[in-house]
Design an enzyme around this catalytic site. Structure first.
Site, PDB file in Angstrom:
ATOM      1  N   TYR A  22     -22.630  10.156  33.823  1.00 34.76           N
ATOM      2  CA  TYR A  22     -21.391  10.897  34.133  1.00 34.76           C
ATOM      3  C   TYR A  22     -20.173  10.253  33.470  1.00 34.76           C
ATOM      4  CZ  TYR A  22     -24.234  13.817  37.046  1.00 34.76           C
ATOM      5  OH  TYR A  22     -25.209  14.706  37.454  1.00 34.76           O
ATOM      6  N   ARG A  61     -20.077  11.841  30.116  1.00 33.92           N
ATOM      7  CA  ARG A  61     -19.614  13.236  30.202  1.00 33.92           C
ATOM      8  C   ARG A  61     -18.100  13.284  30.440  1.00 33.92           C
ATOM      9  NH1 ARG A  61     -24.304  13.161  29.698  1.00 33.92           N
ATOM     10  NH2 ARG A  61     -23.674  13.777  27.633  1.00 33.92           N
ATOM     11  N   GLN A  81     -19.862  27.062  37.645  1.00 32.35           N
ATOM     12  CA  GLN A  81     -20.905  26.056  37.883  1.00 32.35           C
ATOM     13  C   GLN A  81     -20.563  24.797  37.095  1.00 32.35           C
ATOM     14  OE1 GLN A  81     -25.041  28.104  37.684  1.00 32.35           O
ATOM     15  NE2 GLN A  81     -23.629  29.448  36.643  1.00 32.35           N
ATOM     16  N   ASN A  82     -19.538  24.880  36.264  1.00 34.83           N
ATOM     17  CA  ASN A  82     -19.223  23.761  35.379  1.00 34.83           C
ATOM     18  C   ASN A  82     -18.465  22.661  36.113  1.00 34.83           C
ATOM     19  OD1 ASN A  82     -20.382  25.367  33.515  1.00 34.83           O
ATOM     20  ND2 ASN A  82     -18.474  25.981  32.509  1.00 34.83           N
ATOM     21  N   VAL A  83     -18.743  21.432  35.687  1.00 31.92           N
ATOM     22  CA  VAL A  83     -18.052  20.299  36.287  1.00 31.92           C
ATOM     23  C   VAL A  83     -16.895  19.853  35.393  1.00 31.92           C
ATOM     24  CG1 VAL A  83     -20.047  19.573  37.630  1.00 31.92           C
ATOM     25  CG2 VAL A  83     -19.763  18.669  35.324  1.00 31.92           C
ATOM     26  N   ASP A  84     -16.684  20.559  34.282  1.00 34.65           N
ATOM     27  CA  ASP A  84     -15.518  20.257  33.439  1.00 34.65           C
ATOM     28  C   ASP A  84     -14.270  20.909  34.033  1.00 34.65           C
ATOM     29  OD1 ASP A  84     -14.989  22.942  32.332  1.00 34.65           O
ATOM     30  OD2 ASP A  84     -16.799  22.683  31.116  1.00 34.65           O
ATOM     31  N   HIS A 115     -20.411  23.213  41.619  1.00 31.12           N
ATOM     32  CA  HIS A 115     -21.248  22.023  41.417  1.00 31.12           C
ATOM     33  C   HIS A 115     -20.449  20.734  41.289  1.00 31.12           C
ATOM     34  CE1 HIS A 115     -24.670  24.843  39.823  1.00 31.12           C
ATOM     35  NE2 HIS A 115     -24.533  24.887  41.124  1.00 31.12           N
ATOM     36  N   GLY A 148     -21.918  32.905  30.167  1.00 29.98           N
ATOM     37  CA  GLY A 148     -22.433  31.598  29.735  1.00 29.98           C
ATOM     38  C   GLY A 148     -23.303  30.869  30.733  1.00 29.98           C
ATOM     39  N   SER A 174     -27.468  30.734  32.308  1.00 31.20           N
ATOM     40  CA  SER A 174     -28.840  31.235  32.214  1.00 31.20           C
ATOM     41  C   SER A 174     -29.316  31.812  33.546  1.00 31.20           C
ATOM     42  CB  SER A 174     -29.777  30.107  31.778  1.00 31.20           C
ATOM     43  OG  SER A 174     -29.797  29.101  32.774  1.00 31.20           O
TER      44      SER A 174
END
Ligand code: OAD
Length: 232
Positions: A56, A59, A89-92, A107, A173, A175
């Site tokens: 992490y 990231r 869902q992105n952690v950015d 998330h 974006g 799946s």
């Protein structure tokens, strides 16, 4: 003045791909390089906390070096005409940095860490590394503020409420492999317009139907913006 329509967006790692952030399950994605259970599970953290913290840290550092792209920016601009709620869902933090004001993180968030013992003790660390031995104010090890596999998704209840109120629903974006996020599209009112933007074929759960825009995030959002301008 008429009320703005509510546009709810579920985003996944593909929206940040054009910013230079890797997706998870595509060829060359993160889950080819790392095992999910090693770096994204409570058991992985227990077995090798330094590896997980380092994963992490990398990231987080990279996030400080990349920029939002056209797709994030168009979503932020759409707030002029729509009541936009992002569920990511992105952690950015690229939605926020592009200017979106309502972003719900399913998330977790890379720029935050929390106490392993007192989960309500959450700290902003920006893009800085967090190491083994870094502790909360009560003396317990810090961990990434990320929802790992096998952990509850605290924001899902609020996400469902938002989706139920949507006048338009957009998936971009992702799946749709990871639940409960992948099931959110089943909670919309019937007969609202629903769009899915992805350059590849997505295995859409049977309980959901979308108008497919088979393009990358930036190009797909440009097309969607045109379509939405006719729906108001
Ligand atoms: P995936 O890697 O599973 O899916 C990425 C999706 O983005 C795929 O459908 C790609 O086709 C699409 N994609 C690739 N390039 C794109 C582009 N330029 N524009 C638009 N779409 C593009 O990632 P997610 O669905 O986000 O969770 O994964 C869901 C969760 O699984 C993540 O939040 C993460 C992961 O394990 C945790 O770590 C808890």
């Amino acid at each position: 003045m008429s009320k703005k329509m509510k546009l709810v967006v579920l985003s996944g790692s593909g929206i940040s791909a054009e910013s230079g952030i890797k997706t998870f399950r595509d060829t060359g994605g993160l889950w080819e390089e790392y095992k999910i259970e090693d770096v994204a599970s409570p058991e992985g953290f227990e077995a090798n906390p330094k590896l997980v913290l380092d994963f992490y840290n990398q990231r987080r550092k990279q996030l400080g070096e990349v920029q939002p792209n056209d797709a994030h920016r168009i979503l932020a601009e759409l707030e002029q005409d729509f009541n936009v709620q992002i569920i990511t869902q992105n952690v950015d933090n690229l939605h926020e940095r592009a200017g979106s004001s309502k972003v719900l993180h399913l998330h977790g968030e890379l720029t935050k860490v929390r106490s392993t013992k007192h989960p309500h003790l959450v700290y902003n660390v920006g893009y800085k590394p967090v190491n083994w031995g870094d502790k909360c104010e009560k003396g317990h090890q810090l961990r990434p503020h990320i929802v790992w596999f096998g952990e509850a998704v605290p924001a899902i209840e609020q996400a469902i409420l938002e989706v139920q109120k949507a006048d338009i629903f957009v998936v971009i974006g992702t799946s749709l492999n990871v639940y409960p996020a992948a099931n959110l599209g089943a909670y919309t009112k019937t007969d609202i317009p629903k769009f899915l933007i992805d350059p590849n074929n997505v295995n859409i759960p049977q309980n959901q139907k979308y108008t497919i825009i088979q393009k990358t995030a930036g190009e797909g959002m440009k097309e969607l913006k045109q379509i939405l301008s006719k729906l108001q």
